[in-house]
Design an enzyme around this catalytic site. Structure first.
Site, mmCIF file in Angstrom:
data_model
loop_
_atom_site.group_PDB
_atom_site.id
_atom_site.type_symbol
_atom_site.label_atom_id
_atom_site.label_comp_id
_atom_site.label_asym_id
_atom_site.label_seq_id
_atom_site.Cartn_x
_atom_site.Cartn_y
_atom_site.Cartn_z
ATOM 1 N N ASP A 76 -75.541 27.537 73.268
ATOM 2 C CA ASP A 76 -74.994 28.213 74.448
ATOM 3 C C ASP A 76 -73.478 28.321 74.374
ATOM 4 O O ASP A 76 -72.820 27.607 73.606
ATOM 5 C CB ASP A 76 -75.400 27.477 75.735
ATOM 6 C CG ASP A 76 -74.896 26.037 75.793
ATOM 7 O OD1 ASP A 76 -74.906 25.354 74.746
ATOM 8 O OD2 ASP A 76 -74.483 25.593 76.880
ATOM 9 N N ASP A 104 -67.286 28.379 69.466
ATOM 10 C CA ASP A 104 -67.869 27.184 70.071
ATOM 11 C C ASP A 104 -69.237 27.561 70.609
ATOM 12 O O ASP A 104 -69.338 28.075 71.694
ATOM 13 C CB ASP A 104 -66.945 26.696 71.188
ATOM 14 C CG ASP A 104 -67.510 25.515 71.954
ATOM 15 O OD1 ASP A 104 -68.505 24.938 71.497
ATOM 16 O OD2 ASP A 104 -66.956 25.187 73.021
ATOM 17 N N GLU A 137 -75.552 22.786 76.227
ATOM 18 C CA GLU A 137 -74.562 21.742 75.958
ATOM 19 C C GLU A 137 -73.418 21.835 76.952
ATOM 20 O O GLU A 137 -72.877 20.837 77.399
ATOM 21 C CB GLU A 137 -74.030 21.887 74.524
ATOM 22 C CG GLU A 137 -73.205 20.699 74.031
ATOM 23 C CD GLU A 137 -71.714 20.798 74.360
ATOM 24 O OE1 GLU A 137 -71.001 19.794 74.159
ATOM 25 O OE2 GLU A 137 -71.248 21.864 74.817
HETATM 26 ZN ZN LIG Z 1 -69.097 23.164 71.991
#
Ligand SMILES: [Zn+2]
Length: 370
Positions: A76, A104, A137
């Site tokens: 995610d 990320d 996360e």
């Molecule tokens: Zn991350």
């Protein structure tokens, strides 16, 4: 490593929308790639626990020699992350529009997939490899928290590719994190006519907060009150005031001591004004602290050097999936992937760093093949 394929994978992934709780499309992409590599792939049934439209991916690639490691990243992204169009400028990838890039943690996923492709293609010796790609996360680690408790047997090194810092950086510590929610209850009264019959919940909260030690308490311990809400009108003594905060430390005894002192400040303030307070503490995740002399660190150092990277150790002030993977029987370590300004619209990553992470993963696989 096929650098063109690595970058194609990264671009494919960032172009697939995957805000937290909507990871199904990215999961399908990753599952297909992992199956094509010869992994057995399953998606766990954690949708109810996380609220996502899919579960965590747990894939297993049999080893050709003994040993077992795990590689992990999350699927995610923080918002705004829909409609990402990556652009390359002077060897750095950025988002063309008003979105985060999603390096990320899609740079982590891309590097893991490419390293597996490379290792499988040329038949290099490898330990058994479990791949864990998590959902949610970015929502307080909901996905890794929902993973089955006995996923690993307690000895499996698990490398989580999800930190800033150049490839080669090894996060040895991440804190215990407690979240506080408290509500003071007093007594409402007309502020001008009969204030002596009121008990101000806001005053209790103010007294409690003023007596707390907040901010950085020592090099690895912090505390904060982040939200306060209460009162109804200027002419009513407020009967309710809620606050929320947190405390963190790398060390369990210290985080517990700070939590207890904050609790004491709250109860003393309630007693002083003869009101009451409801206090709720929740452990978001336990800490991780790995000894620099641990064999796992030694092996990471030599893998980093073999990949042409400069190994360095660091500690983090925030939690990551490693905090919860450590409670699922893995020996989890978070590693830097070179993402910069993550969680912002300026997020970017150098192609050289995605490649560096991929080389690091290939070297880790070689290091743990014994
Ligand atoms: Zn991350």
């Amino acid at each position: 490593m096929d650098t063109a394929r690595l970058l194609d994978t990264f671009f494919d992934l960032v172009r697939i929308d995957s805000p937290s709780r909507h990871e199904a499309q990215v999961a399908a992409y990753c599952a297909d790639r992992l199956k094509a590599l010869g992994c057995t792939v399953r998606i766990d049934a954690t949708e109810e626990a996380t609220g996502s439209d899919t579960g965590n991916i747990i894939a297993h690639l049999p080893g050709t020699v003994s040993g077992h490691i795990a590689l992990s990243a999350h699927m995610d992204c923080v918002s705004p992350c829909c409609g990402v169009e990556p652009v390359v400028d002077s060897g750095v990838v950025r988002s063309a529009g008003d979105t985060v890039l999603g390096a990320d943690d899609k740079a982590g996923i891309s590097a893991i997939l490419e390293a597996l492709e490379a290792v499988v293609a040329d038949g290099r010796p490898r330990p058994a490899i479990t791949v864990v790609f998590t959902v949610c996360e970015e929502l307080s680690l909901l996905g890794s928290g929902a993973l089955e408790a006995d996923l690993f047997d307690g000895t499996v090194p698990c490398f989580v590719f999800d930190a800033d810092g150049a490839p080669g950086s090894i996060v040895l510590g991440a804190p215990f994190h407690y979240t506080l929610r408290a509500t003071f209850l007093g007594c409402a009264a007309h502020a001008g006519v009969e204030p002596e019959n009121g008990v101000s919940a806001i005053q209790m909260a103010a007294e409690a907060i003023a007596s707390m030690h907040l901010g950085r308490l020592d090099e690895c311990t912090t505390a904060n009150i982040g939200m306060v809400e209460g009162g109804r009108e200027v002419n009513i003594v407020p009967d309710s005031c809620s606050l929320a905060g947190e405390c963190r430390s790398l060390y369990e005894d210290r985080v517990n001591a700070v939590r207890d002192r904050m609790t004491e400040a709250l109860t003393k303030a309630a007693e002083k004004f003869e009101g009451s307070v409801d206090i709720d503490w929740r452990l978001d995740y336990p800490g991780v602290l790995i000894d620099k002399a641990d064999e796992i660190v030694e092996k990471l150092f030599s893998a980093a050097r073999a990949a042409g990277l400069e190994p360095q150790t660091t500690v983090s002030g925030g939690g990551a999936d490693a905090n919860l993977l450590s409670t699922k029987g893995a020996k989890a370590v978070t590693l830097g992937i070179g993402m910069t300004a993550f969680h912002s619209l300026d997020e970017h990553i150098a192609i050289a760093d995605i490649e560096g992470t991929e080389r690091f993963i290939e070297a880790i696989i070689a290091e743990f093949a014994d």
